[in-house]
Design a protein around this motif. Sequence first.
Motif, short mmCIF file in Angstrom:
data_model
loop_
_atom_site.label_atom_id
_atom_site.label_comp_id
_atom_site.label_asym_id
_atom_site.label_seq_id
_atom_site.Cartn_x
_atom_site.Cartn_y
_atom_site.Cartn_z
N LEU A 1 -5.44 39.27 -0.21
CA LEU A 1 -3.99 39.62 -0.21
C LEU A 1 -3.51 39.47 -0.69
O LEU A 1 -2.90 40.97 -2.37
CB LEU A 1 -3.38 39.18 1.07
CG LEU A 1 -2.17 40.05 1.44
CD1 LEU A 1 -2.34 41.23 2.21
CD2 LEU A 1 -2.16 39.50 3.30
N ASN B 1 1.45 36.52 13.96
CA ASN B 1 0.91 35.97 15.51
C ASN B 1 1.04 35.06 15.44
O ASN B 1 0.38 34.38 14.46
CB ASN B 1 -0.27 36.90 15.74
CG ASN B 1 -1.46 37.73 14.90
OD1 ASN B 1 -2.32 38.06 15.64
ND2 ASN B 1 -1.48 36.90 14.20
N LYS C 1 -4.75 45.13 22.69
CA LYS C 1 -4.55 45.27 20.93
C LYS C 1 -4.75 46.78 20.40
O LYS C 1 -3.56 47.03 19.42
CB LYS C 1 -5.99 44.49 20.07
CG LYS C 1 -6.04 42.86 20.04
CD LYS C 1 -6.66 42.20 19.20
CE LYS C 1 -6.65 40.96 19.58
NZ LYS C 1 -7.40 40.01 19.42
N MET D 1 -8.96 43.17 16.48
CA MET D 1 -7.73 43.92 15.98
C MET D 1 -7.93 44.98 14.93
O MET D 1 -6.87 45.81 14.64
CB MET D 1 -6.67 42.27 15.45
CG MET D 1 -5.50 42.55 15.64
SD MET D 1 -4.38 43.10 16.31
CE MET D 1 -4.40 44.99 16.31
N SER E 1 -12.78 34.94 14.98
CA SER E 1 -12.00 36.38 14.70
C SER E 1 -13.38 37.16 14.96
O SER E 1 -14.19 36.88 15.03
CB SER E 1 -11.22 36.70 13.69
OG SER E 1 -11.57 38.26 13.28
N SER E 2 -13.09 38.25 16.36
CA SER E 2 -14.13 39.65 16.72
C SER E 2 -13.69 40.42 16.07
O SER E 2 -14.50 41.88 17.13
CB SER E 2 -13.20 39.41 18.41
OG SER E 2 -12.14 40.67 18.54
N GLY E 3 -12.64 40.46 15.41
CA GLY E 3 -12.63 42.49 14.82
C GLY E 3 -11.85 42.88 15.70
O GLY E 3 -11.29 44.09 15.19
N LYS F 1 4.85 34.72 3.09
CA LYS F 1 3.40 35.09 2.97
C LYS F 1 3.51 37.00 2.31
O LYS F 1 3.34 37.22 1.58
CB LYS F 1 2.33 35.23 4.32
CG LYS F 1 1.43 34.22 4.11
CD LYS F 1 0.96 34.13 5.29
CE LYS F 1 -0.02 32.56 5.64
NZ LYS F 1 -0.76 32.44 6.29
N ALA G 1 -8.64 40.77 9.18
CA ALA G 1 -9.10 40.52 8.77
C ALA G 1 -9.14 38.71 8.55
O ALA G 1 -7.81 38.36 8.54
CB ALA G 1 -10.23 40.25 7.73
N ASN H 1 -9.59 36.32 18.86
CA ASN H 1 -11.16 37.00 20.64
C ASN H 1 -10.08 36.90 22.18
O ASN H 1 -11.19 36.15 22.60
CB ASN H 1 -12.62 35.32 20.32
CG ASN H 1 -13.00 35.73 20.60
OD1 ASN H 1 -13.45 37.18 21.29
ND2 ASN H 1 -13.76 34.70 21.45
O1 PMT Z 1 -10.19 38.91 15.23
P1 PMT Z 1 -9.48 39.30 16.59
O2 PMT Z 1 -10.37 38.45 17.38
O3 PMT Z 1 -8.64 40.09 17.01
O4 PMT Z 1 -8.18 38.52 15.97
C1 PMT Z 1 -7.17 39.12 15.38
C2 PMT Z 1 -6.19 38.40 14.25
C3 PMT Z 1 -6.18 36.94 15.08
C4 PMT Z 1 -7.86 37.98 13.31
C5 PMT Z 1 -5.38 38.65 13.52
O5 PMT Z 1 -4.62 39.35 14.20
C6 PMT Z 1 -5.08 38.42 12.31
O6 PMT Z 1 -3.94 36.86 12.20
N1 PMT Z 1 -5.84 38.48 10.80
C7 PMT Z 1 -5.58 37.48 10.35
C8 PMT Z 1 -6.13 35.91 10.47
C9 PMT Z 1 -6.00 35.34 8.70
O7 PMT Z 1 -6.38 35.07 8.03
O8 PMT Z 1 -4.35 34.18 8.51
P2 PMT Z 1 -3.85 33.72 7.44
O9 PMT Z 1 -2.12 33.59 7.77
O10 PMT Z 1 -5.03 32.80 7.74
O11 PMT Z 1 -3.88 35.07 5.97
C10 PMT Z 1 -2.79 35.55 5.57
C11 PMT Z 1 -3.38 37.06 5.55
O12 PMT Z 1 -4.69 36.72 4.24
C12 PMT Z 1 -4.29 38.05 6.20
O13 PMT Z 1 -3.98 39.14 5.90
C13 PMT Z 1 -5.73 37.62 5.84
O14 PMT Z 1 -6.78 38.30 5.91
C14 PMT Z 1 -4.95 37.23 3.52
N2 PMT Z 1 -6.45 36.34 3.20
C15 PMT Z 1 -6.23 35.25 4.34
C16 PMT Z 1 -7.77 34.70 2.72
C17 PMT Z 1 -7.87 34.91 1.67
N3 PMT Z 1 -9.30 34.40 1.56
N4 PMT Z 1 -8.19 36.26 1.63
C18 PMT Z 1 -7.05 36.91 2.54
O15 PMT Z 1 -6.70 38.45 2.34
#
Ligand code: PMT
Length: 223
Positions: free
Chosen positions: A128, A169, A202, A36, A32-34, A157, A95, A179
């Motif tokens: 979350l 996404n 983005k 988004m 992740s680059s941050g 989710k 994040a 990224n």
């Molecule tokens: O940062 P960029 O390079 O711009 O890229 C963007 C991105 C791909 C990071 C962004 O668009 C994205 O998809 N972010 C969520 C990434 C993620 O962790 O997805 P997940 O499907 O694993 O998690 C689902 C949700 O739960 C997310 O909102 C995440 O923040 C949250 N989570 C996950 C694990 C955890 N321990 N705590 C959380 O809150």
Amino acid sequence: ASRSELAGKTVIVTAGGTVERLDPVRFLTNDSSGKMGFAFAEAAANRGADVTLIAGRTTAPPIDGVKLVRVESAEQMLHAVLERYDAADLVIKAAAVADYRPVEQAPTKIKKSEEKLVLELERTTDILKTLGERKTHQFLVGFAAETERVAEYAMSKLVRKNCDLLVANDVSREGAGFNVDTNVVQLYGKEGLLESLPQLPKREVAERVLERIVQRMRDKAAG
Ligand code: PMT
């Protein structure tokens, strides 16, 4: 966007990857680059919101008029968000939070030996999900980074984590996800798929999704 659509609203955005340390010089993280999350923070600030950006490891530059709180680990991100949660009207969780962290953090640099090194990992807190459980008046936006069965995992989710909106996404697609400067997202609400956006920068994704969020926050407030 109108300069006042989110005036008087307090917004928390999380961005970037968390860093889970093995020792003082080594860590586990992700791509992740941050970008988004930073784009969401900027778009919310442009609509007049009071924005706090809680960021892990990022390459995106700071934004004028947005408070930046730096954290490393999932645990630190959890505390930084919870401290501010009661006062927040909208939380956007872009994040990429680590799901696992090393069970032990060595206080000094791990020395190599001729033996295999096995890392033991334990689950981090799901931020979350915690926010979903403690939600009172907040509008909660989650993300789902998937590589298969996007719609099914996204809806699951949304429900499990008690989100008001979910941004999915497919991070295996070119021009989407980690990224890169563009993303391809689908928006889900409790009733299912709301909108499928084409590949967009983005910044533009953030604008379009925020439009939808503002609309839904109004609808929710109106009951
Ligand atoms: O940062 P960029 O390079 O711009 O890229 C963007 C991105 C791909 C990071 C962004 O668009 C994205 O998809 N972010 C969520 C990434 C993620 O962790 O997805 P997940 O499907 O694993 O998690 C689902 C949700 O739960 C997310 O909102 C995440 O923040 C949250 N989570 C996950 C694990 C955890 N321990 N705590 C959380 O809150």
